[in-house]
Design an enzyme around this catalytic site. Structure first.
Site, PDB file in Angstrom:
ATOM      1  N   ARG A  76       0.745  -1.096  -0.440  1.00  0.00           N
ATOM      2  CA  ARG A  76       0.048   0.065  -0.330  1.00  0.00           C
ATOM      3  C   ARG A  76       0.659   1.321   0.271  1.00  0.00           C
ATOM      4  O   ARG A  76       1.977   0.768   0.205  1.00  0.00           O
ATOM      5  CB  ARG A  76      -1.001   0.030   0.871  1.00  0.00           C
ATOM      6  CG  ARG A  76      -0.448  -0.877   2.696  1.00  0.00           C
ATOM      7  CD  ARG A  76       0.759   0.016   3.185  1.00  0.00           C
ATOM      8  NE  ARG A  76       0.520   1.158   3.804  1.00  0.00           N
ATOM      9  CZ  ARG A  76       0.813   2.177   3.232  1.00  0.00           C
ATOM     10  NH1 ARG A  76       1.887   2.203   3.754  1.00  0.00           N
ATOM     11  NH2 ARG A  76       0.969   3.182   3.568  1.00  0.00           N
ATOM     12  N   GLY A  77       0.648   1.855   0.094  1.00  0.00           N
ATOM     13  CA  GLY A  77       1.218   3.624  -0.510  1.00  0.00           C
ATOM     14  C   GLY A  77       0.766   3.964  -2.148  1.00  0.00           C
ATOM     15  O   GLY A  77       1.230   3.340  -2.561  1.00  0.00           O
ATOM     16  N   ALA A  78       0.784   5.322  -1.941  1.00  0.00           N
ATOM     17  CA  ALA A  78       0.900   5.398  -3.011  1.00  0.00           C
ATOM     18  C   ALA A  78       1.765   5.166  -4.358  1.00  0.00           C
ATOM     19  O   ALA A  78       1.673   4.922  -5.579  1.00  0.00           O
ATOM     20  CB  ALA A  78       0.338   7.056  -3.693  1.00  0.00           C
TER      21      ALA A  78
ATOM     22  N   ARG B 276      -7.409  -0.544  -6.703  1.00  0.00           N
ATOM     23  CA  ARG B 276      -7.708   0.409  -6.279  1.00  0.00           C
ATOM     24  C   ARG B 276      -8.350   2.284  -6.833  1.00  0.00           C
ATOM     25  O   ARG B 276      -6.802   2.559  -7.132  1.00  0.00           O
ATOM     26  CB  ARG B 276      -6.369   0.397  -5.112  1.00  0.00           C
ATOM     27  CG  ARG B 276      -6.556  -0.152  -3.601  1.00  0.00           C
ATOM     28  CD  ARG B 276      -5.422  -0.375  -2.402  1.00  0.00           C
ATOM     29  NE  ARG B 276      -6.102   0.802  -1.905  1.00  0.00           N
ATOM     30  CZ  ARG B 276      -5.470   1.183  -0.086  1.00  0.00           C
ATOM     31  NH1 ARG B 276      -4.112   1.014  -0.705  1.00  0.00           N
ATOM     32  NH2 ARG B 276      -6.426   2.108   0.625  1.00  0.00           N
TER      33      ARG B 276
ATOM     34  N   GLN C 109      -1.645   2.430   9.802  1.00  0.00           N
ATOM     35  CA  GLN C 109      -0.228   2.191   9.517  1.00  0.00           C
ATOM     36  C   GLN C 109       0.261   3.185  10.138  1.00  0.00           C
ATOM     37  O   GLN C 109       1.396   2.521  10.498  1.00  0.00           O
ATOM     38  CB  GLN C 109      -0.189   3.159   7.966  1.00  0.00           C
ATOM     39  CG  GLN C 109      -1.128   2.875   7.124  1.00  0.00           C
ATOM     40  CD  GLN C 109      -2.871   2.378   6.346  1.00  0.00           C
ATOM     41  OE1 GLN C 109      -3.692   3.117   7.818  1.00  0.00           O
ATOM     42  NE2 GLN C 109      -3.075   3.222   6.277  1.00  0.00           N
TER      43      GLN C 109
ATOM     44  N   LYS D  76      -4.112   9.710   3.347  1.00  0.00           N
ATOM     45  CA  LYS D  76      -5.551   8.897   4.359  1.00  0.00           C
ATOM     46  C   LYS D  76      -6.368   9.522   4.969  1.00  0.00           C
ATOM     47  O   LYS D  76      -6.611  10.806   5.993  1.00  0.00           O
ATOM     48  CB  LYS D  76      -4.397   8.186   5.595  1.00  0.00           C
ATOM     49  CG  LYS D  76      -5.020   6.767   6.320  1.00  0.00           C
ATOM     50  CD  LYS D  76      -6.068   6.832   6.098  1.00  0.00           C
ATOM     51  CE  LYS D  76      -5.046   5.612   4.926  1.00  0.00           C
ATOM     52  NZ  LYS D  76      -6.072   4.888   3.727  1.00  0.00           N
TER      53      LYS D  76
ATOM     54  N   ASP E  18      -2.449  10.866  -1.711  1.00  0.00           N
ATOM     55  CA  ASP E  18      -2.408   9.701  -3.177  1.00  0.00           C
ATOM     56  C   ASP E  18      -2.547  10.618  -4.534  1.00  0.00           C
ATOM     57  O   ASP E  18      -2.530   9.813  -5.580  1.00  0.00           O
ATOM     58  CB  ASP E  18      -3.940   9.066  -2.628  1.00  0.00           C
ATOM     59  CG  ASP E  18      -3.299   8.024  -1.640  1.00  0.00           C
ATOM     60  OD1 ASP E  18      -3.083   8.377  -0.029  1.00  0.00           O
ATOM     61  OD2 ASP E  18      -2.676   6.938  -2.159  1.00  0.00           O
TER      62      ASP E  18
HETATM   63  O1  MRU Z   1      -4.418   2.935   2.212  1.00  0.00           O
HETATM   64  P1  MRU Z   1      -2.551   3.398   2.558  1.00  0.00           P
HETATM   65  O2  MRU Z   1      -2.270   3.106   3.055  1.00  0.00           O
HETATM   66  O3  MRU Z   1      -2.417   2.731   0.841  1.00  0.00           O
HETATM   67  O4  MRU Z   1      -2.761   4.852   2.116  1.00  0.00           O
HETATM   68  C1  MRU Z   1      -1.722   5.542   2.212  1.00  0.00           C
HETATM   69  C2  MRU Z   1      -1.910   6.892   2.368  1.00  0.00           C
HETATM   70  O5  MRU Z   1      -2.678   7.117   2.573  1.00  0.00           O
HETATM   71  C3  MRU Z   1       0.009   7.594   2.104  1.00  0.00           C
HETATM   72  O6  MRU Z   1      -0.287   8.876   3.337  1.00  0.00           O
HETATM   73  C4  MRU Z   1       0.047   8.251   0.812  1.00  0.00           C
HETATM   74  O7  MRU Z   1      -0.072   6.878   0.143  1.00  0.00           O
HETATM   75  C5  MRU Z   1       1.345   8.140   0.500  1.00  0.00           C
HETATM   76  S1  MRU Z   1       3.216   7.047   0.505  1.00  0.00           S
HETATM   77  C6  MRU Z   1       3.943   7.786   0.155  1.00  0.00           C
END
Ligand code: MRU
Length: 355
Positions: A55-57, A96, A203, A255, A244
């Site tokens: 996960r994470g963009a 996603r 997270q 998030k 994101d």
């Molecule tokens: O649902 P997630 O864990 O994928 O959400 C991640 C976030 O909101 C991060 O802050 C975002 O993707 C930036 S990651 C460098």
């Protein structure tokens, strides 16, 4: 499977190519277990993204790129290579909805495919695999640039609040929000971090706390609702979060809970920084209102790890992201530099500017 005690950043990778498979560190198991999932095709990668093994963009963008390459490897001897590969793109694009980096990476892979269509499938496949590897390597490089730019905003002794995980685990390495913190520490500054636990997926509690601890960066875990209290006591000097998707007018989807933190930061006169690569900026979307917000299974709210605390039959609503309006963002930190008080005019000029 390895059990973790204390591991330096160099001893694990969020995502890595180990031919013939893509290995993904299963973030659902952290911080207790260091376990990699091996993916061999686009569907397996899409499932790993959908179910949050990765996960994470930026990280899901990198994974999706390898998903296309894996699918090409699997299909390279099939007569209907192109049609079947198209299905792989579709599966990955549906995994996603909010992080635009996923769609950005798929577009990079499509451009690569389009510029090689006259070659035999095995050569196209080699080009796609190389492209995915390049995207991964470039994400790591640009996070270091982004981190170095952002580090100039932090004074030594700064106490920084972060929300969710925008660290090495959310990228190819180093991180965006946590990359800024890491770069500041590498530059010799004394930085300490408050990590919001980030309900419901935790997270902050499970990932940010763990990866900062591994890097020996002082981190204190708090419940999400403690952020305002700490600000009111003067214990937070800056907020840094990732993103994101950033719309053309510089609204920021991140998030769920990020908007609350931004409002609190403004109320207390604390700078609110967003750290994100340029690939997170979506100029095709005018404002944050148009950003698709993922709605996750409500069961994530009712308990964790097999323990249920909510009553059966309760109504559930679980938006995974929210939108922070640009007016609350003190600066946007990118690999190309910092945009103070971002707005549409500044963002467009910055994105269009040649390197
Ligand atoms: O649902 P997630 O864990 O994928 O959400 C991640 C976030 O909101 C991060 O802050 C975002 O993707 C930036 S990651 C460098």
């Amino acid at each position: 499977m390895n059990t973790l005690a204390s591991l330096p950043l160099s001893s694990w990778e969020t995502i890595r190519w180990r031919a013939p498979a893509l290995e993904i560190l299963d973030q659902r198991e952290l911080p207790h277990t260091l376990q990699y999932i091996r993916c061999l095709n686009a569907i397996e990668v899409a499932e790993a993204i959908r179910h949050m093994a990765i996960r994470g963009a930026p990280a899901i963008g990198c994974a999706a790129a390898f998903g296309v390459a894996l699918e090409a490897i699997r299909l390279q001897e099939q007569p209907n290579f192109f049609n079947l590969l198209e299905l792989g793109f579709t599966h990955l694009a549906k995994s996603r909805p909010t992080a635009v980096n996923l769609f950005w990476a798929l577009k990079q892979m499509r451009d690569c495919l389009d510029s090689h269509t006259l070659l035999p499938p095995f050569e196209i496949t080699a080009a796609l695999l190389k492209k995915a590897q390049d995207l991964l390597a470039s994400d790591l490089r640009l996070n270091h640039c982004l981190g170095d730019h952002g580090a100039t905003l932090l004074k030594t002794g700064a106490r920084v609040l972060t929300h969710c995980n925008a660290g090495a685990l959310a990228t190819a390495g180093h991180g965006t929000a946590l990359g800024v913190i890491r770069s500041a520490v590498n530059a010799g500054k004394k930085i300490s971090v408050y990590a919001d636990e980030t309900r419901p997926w935790l997270q902050g509690a499970r990932l940010t706390s763990w990866e900062l601890q591994q890097s020996a960066i002082p981190v204190t875990l708090i419940v999400d609702s403690a952020a305002g209290y700490l600000m009111s006591l003067g214990q937070i000097d800056a907020v840094i979060v990732g993103a994101d998707r950033i719309s053309a007018n510089a609204d920021v989807a991140n998030k769920i809970g990020t908007y609350t933190v931004a409002v609190l930061a403004r109320r207390h006169g604390i700078p609110f920084y967003v750290a994100a690569p340029l690939s997170t900026i979506d100029l095709t979307i005018a404002s944050g209102r148009e950003i698709p917000i993922e709605q996750r299974n409500g069961e994530e709210l009712t308990g964790y790890g097999g323990i249920r605390w909510a009553p059966e039959g309760i109504n559930l609503l679980n938006p995974a992201f929210d939108v922070t309006p640009a007016e609350l963002v003190s600066a946007l930190i990118t690999e190309r530099g910092v945009i103070h008080s971002p707005n549409e005019k500044k963002l467009r000029a910055f994105v269009m500017k040649p390197d």
